[in-house]
Design an enzyme around this catalytic site. Structure first.
Site, PDB file in Angstrom:
ATOM      1  N   ILE A   1      39.472  63.065  35.153  1.00  0.00           N
ATOM      2  CA  ILE A   1      39.050  62.122  36.191  1.00  0.00           C
ATOM      3  C   ILE A   1      38.179  62.807  37.245  1.00  0.00           C
ATOM      4  CG2 ILE A   1      41.073  62.394  37.712  1.00  0.00           C
ATOM      5  CD1 ILE A   1      41.047  59.273  37.929  1.00  0.00           C
TER       6      ILE A   1
ATOM      7  N   ASN B   1      52.611  61.854  44.445  1.00  0.00           N
ATOM      8  CA  ASN B   1      54.039  61.732  44.693  1.00  0.00           C
ATOM      9  C   ASN B   1      54.222  61.220  46.123  1.00  0.00           C
ATOM     10  OD1 ASN B   1      53.677  64.080  46.353  1.00  0.00           O
ATOM     11  ND2 ASN B   1      54.058  65.379  44.577  1.00  0.00           N
TER      12      ASN B   1
ATOM     13  N   VAL C   1      47.687  65.057  36.718  1.00  0.00           N
ATOM     14  CA  VAL C   1      46.469  64.565  37.379  1.00  0.00           C
ATOM     15  C   VAL C   1      46.481  64.934  38.858  1.00  0.00           C
ATOM     16  CG1 VAL C   1      45.198  62.481  38.030  1.00  0.00           C
ATOM     17  CG2 VAL C   1      46.114  62.693  35.726  1.00  0.00           C
ATOM     18  N   ASP C   2      47.617  64.764  39.495  1.00  0.00           N
ATOM     19  CA  ASP C   2      47.748  65.081  40.920  1.00  0.00           C
ATOM     20  C   ASP C   2      47.351  66.541  41.174  1.00  0.00           C
ATOM     21  OD1 ASP C   2      48.434  64.826  43.618  1.00  0.00           O
ATOM     22  OD2 ASP C   2      50.588  64.961  43.256  1.00  0.00           O
TER      23      ASP C   2
ATOM     24  N   SER D   1      51.759  56.737  36.282  1.00  0.00           N
ATOM     25  CA  SER D   1      53.204  56.792  35.972  1.00  0.00           C
ATOM     26  C   SER D   1      53.553  57.166  34.538  1.00  0.00           C
ATOM     27  CB  SER D   1      53.913  55.485  36.342  1.00  0.00           C
ATOM     28  OG  SER D   1      54.137  55.421  37.723  1.00  0.00           O
ATOM     29  N   THR D   2      52.570  57.456  33.688  1.00  0.00           N
ATOM     30  CA  THR D   2      52.882  57.719  32.278  1.00  0.00           C
ATOM     31  C   THR D   2      53.223  59.179  31.998  1.00  0.00           C
ATOM     32  OG1 THR D   2      50.547  58.028  31.737  1.00  0.00           O
ATOM     33  CG2 THR D   2      51.475  55.812  31.443  1.00  0.00           C
TER      34      THR D   2
ATOM     35  N   VAL E   1      55.184  62.523  34.014  1.00  0.00           N
ATOM     36  CA  VAL E   1      56.579  62.880  34.291  1.00  0.00           C
ATOM     37  C   VAL E   1      57.402  61.692  34.769  1.00  0.00           C
ATOM     38  CG1 VAL E   1      56.095  65.307  34.733  1.00  0.00           C
ATOM     39  CG2 VAL E   1      56.091  63.689  36.632  1.00  0.00           C
ATOM     40  N   TYR E   2      56.759  60.621  35.242  1.00  0.00           N
ATOM     41  CA  TYR E   2      57.510  59.438  35.680  1.00  0.00           C
ATOM     42  C   TYR E   2      57.984  58.598  34.501  1.00  0.00           C
ATOM     43  CZ  TYR E   2      56.415  60.231  40.634  1.00  0.00           C
ATOM     44  OH  TYR E   2      56.337  60.741  41.912  1.00  0.00           O
TER      45      TYR E   2
END
Length: 185
Positions: free
Chosen positions: A17, A30, A39-40, A129-130, A132-133
């Protein structure tokens, strides 16, 4: 894959991205806006330490929470190609009966609304959210496709939405969900 709903172009791109040529990118952040993995982490590394400092300027709405799930906070992109980062916190998957679909839908809605409010013409999303969430990929793709179509149906001016995903499984899930939504349009 690329499709057009009214004046909105929707693309699915496999890749990072942070490399995209868009007005803003969405960070699946988070709640403390403290940076993390996936991604974060990639966004924080590419943007430089100023991004973390900017995130920490948002007041805590509860102890340790600067951005509750389903909301958005906006920072400059700093060293990124994109001038803005829209930080949103997706839901942790607990089986779907604890409001996860509604919270995930809110992530897409508030980011698209913020982009529109700021007069942007393009926005890129990761698969919120796909990671670690634990949100199931197909279900998350359906939410993303639906909220994007709803947004596109009410727009009269051109807009570009990019779904930036990593891996064939994610690409296939997002393309499948968009095709299903196209039949509903």
């Amino acid at each position: 894959m690329e499709l057009i709903w009214r004046t909105t172009t929707v693309e699915v791109i496999e890749g990072s991205i942070v490399e995209l040529d868009v007005d803003a990118i969405v960070n699946e952040a988070n709640a403390p806006l403290a940076g993390g993995g996936g991604v974060d982490g990639a966004i924080h590394r590419a943007a430089g330490p100023e991004l973390y400092a900017a995130c920490q300027q948002f007041p805590e709405v509860e102890p340790g929470i600067r951005c509750p799930p389903g909301e958005v906070r906006v920072t400059p992109g700093f060293l990124l190609k994109q001038p803005l980062v829209l930080h949103t916190v997706g839901p942790i998957w607990f089986g779907g009966a604890q409001g996860e679909p509604e919270t995930l839908a809110s992530c897409y809605r508030v980011c698209l609304a913020e982009a529109e409010r700021r007069g942007l013409s393009s926005l890129a999303f990761p698969a919120i959210s796909t990671g670690v969430y634990g949100y199931p990929i197909d279900r998350a793709a359906q939410v993303a496709a639906h909220e994007t179509r709803v947004f596109a149906e009410r727009r009269a001016t051109p807009f570009r939405v990019v779904m930036s995903v990593l891996g064939a499984e994610f690409v296939e899930a997002q393309e499948r969900a968009l095709m299903i939504e196209s039949r509903r349009a």
